[in-house]
Design a protein around this motif. Sequence first.
Motif, PDB file in Angstrom:
ATOM      1  N   MET A   1       0.772  -1.183   0.225  1.00  0.00           N
ATOM      2  CA  MET A   1       0.093  -0.028   0.180  1.00  0.00           C
ATOM      3  C   MET A   1       0.888   1.193   0.115  1.00  0.00           C
ATOM      4  N   ALA A   2       2.164   1.144   0.385  1.00  0.00           N
ATOM      5  CA  ALA A   2       2.994   2.226   0.323  1.00  0.00           C
ATOM      6  C   ALA A   2       3.554   2.521  -0.860  1.00  0.00           C
ATOM      7  N   LYS A   3       3.056   1.885  -2.029  1.00  0.00           N
ATOM      8  CA  LYS A   3       3.580   1.944  -3.608  1.00  0.00           C
ATOM      9  C   LYS A   3       3.703   3.325  -3.707  1.00  0.00           C
ATOM     10  N   GLY A   4       4.701   3.987  -4.312  1.00  0.00           N
ATOM     11  CA  GLY A   4       4.656   5.306  -4.809  1.00  0.00           C
ATOM     12  C   GLY A   4       5.117   6.436  -3.701  1.00  0.00           C
ATOM     13  N   TYR A   5       5.525   6.103  -2.483  1.00  0.00           N
ATOM     14  CA  TYR A   5       5.724   6.800  -1.310  1.00  0.00           C
ATOM     15  C   TYR A   5       7.198   7.122  -1.769  1.00  0.00           C
ATOM     16  N   TYR A   6       7.932   8.379  -1.056  1.00  0.00           N
ATOM     17  CA  TYR A   6       9.272   8.441  -1.310  1.00  0.00           C
ATOM     18  C   TYR A   6       9.955   8.289  -0.165  1.00  0.00           C
ATOM     19  N   GLY A   7      11.267   7.991  -0.575  1.00  0.00           N
ATOM     20  CA  GLY A   7      12.265   7.832   0.747  1.00  0.00           C
ATOM     21  C   GLY A   7      11.765   6.489   1.450  1.00  0.00           C
ATOM     22  N   ARG A   8      12.229   6.468   2.974  1.00  0.00           N
ATOM     23  CA  ARG A   8      12.027   5.443   3.743  1.00  0.00           C
ATOM     24  C   ARG A   8      10.374   5.144   3.932  1.00  0.00           C
ATOM     25  N   ARG A   9       9.701   6.091   3.516  1.00  0.00           N
ATOM     26  CA  ARG A   9       8.261   5.672   3.586  1.00  0.00           C
ATOM     27  C   ARG A   9       8.076   4.514   2.743  1.00  0.00           C
ATOM     28  N   LYS A  10       8.740   4.056   1.652  1.00  0.00           N
ATOM     29  CA  LYS A  10       8.066   3.038   0.698  1.00  0.00           C
ATOM     30  C   LYS A  10       8.808   1.706   1.111  1.00  0.00           C
ATOM     31  N   ASN A  11      10.071   1.671   1.795  1.00  0.00           N
ATOM     32  CA  ASN A  11      10.665   0.321   2.077  1.00  0.00           C
ATOM     33  C   ASN A  11      11.090   0.103   3.431  1.00  0.00           C
ATOM     34  N   VAL A  12      11.073   1.037   4.325  1.00  0.00           N
ATOM     35  CA  VAL A  12      11.506   0.518   5.797  1.00  0.00           C
ATOM     36  C   VAL A  12      10.063   0.182   6.325  1.00  0.00           C
ATOM     37  N   TRP A  13       9.851  -0.930   6.981  1.00  0.00           N
ATOM     38  CA  TRP A  13       8.633  -1.384   7.448  1.00  0.00           C
ATOM     39  C   TRP A  13       7.909  -0.587   8.185  1.00  0.00           C
ATOM     40  N   THR A  14       8.378  -0.002   9.283  1.00  0.00           N
ATOM     41  CA  THR A  14       7.722   0.836  10.441  1.00  0.00           C
ATOM     42  C   THR A  14       7.465   2.101   9.846  1.00  0.00           C
ATOM     43  N   VAL A  15       8.181   2.472   9.125  1.00  0.00           N
ATOM     44  CA  VAL A  15       7.872   3.945   8.551  1.00  0.00           C
ATOM     45  C   VAL A  15       6.897   3.970   7.546  1.00  0.00           C
ATOM     46  N   ALA A  16       6.851   3.095   6.661  1.00  0.00           N
ATOM     47  CA  ALA A  16       5.673   2.775   5.750  1.00  0.00           C
ATOM     48  C   ALA A  16       4.538   2.348   6.517  1.00  0.00           C
ATOM     49  N   LYS A  17       4.525   1.329   7.492  1.00  0.00           N
ATOM     50  CA  LYS A  17       3.411   1.104   8.301  1.00  0.00           C
ATOM     51  C   LYS A  17       2.616   2.318   8.552  1.00  0.00           C
ATOM     52  N   ASN A  18       3.390   3.138   9.397  1.00  0.00           N
ATOM     53  CA  ASN A  18       2.838   4.507   9.868  1.00  0.00           C
ATOM     54  C   ASN A  18       2.447   5.551   8.872  1.00  0.00           C
ATOM     55  N   ALA A  19       3.109   5.493   7.810  1.00  0.00           N
ATOM     56  CA  ALA A  19       2.699   6.273   6.710  1.00  0.00           C
ATOM     57  C   ALA A  19       1.082   5.740   6.137  1.00  0.00           C
TER      58      ALA A  19
END
Length: 96
Positions: A1-19
């Motif tokens: 669901m984080a596809k298209g996000y920039y930086g860590r928001r797309k590939n670091v699990w905890t950051v992506a989950k929060n985003a």
Amino acid sequence: MAKGYYGRRKNVWTVAKNAVEKALGYAYVGRKHKKRNFRSLWIQRINAGTRQHGISYSVFMGKVNASGIELNRKVLADLAMNHPDAFKAIVEKVSK
């Protein structure tokens, strides 16, 4: 669901989950705001249409409800914008 996000928001699990969780919350609230904004827009359009015929929005809506005309604000706003003759007929009918 984080596809298209920039930086860590797309590939670091905890950051992506929060985003993603934050985005889902915004999406939920946004669906409620959309309804609110459209109702406000319809009221503005109906008010503009009724003012051209010398009547205020509140008086017009009161008379519409009292006369038993079952047209909602969305339809009335569309008539006011795109079919002024039909809207004028409604205003004249409730003004009697």
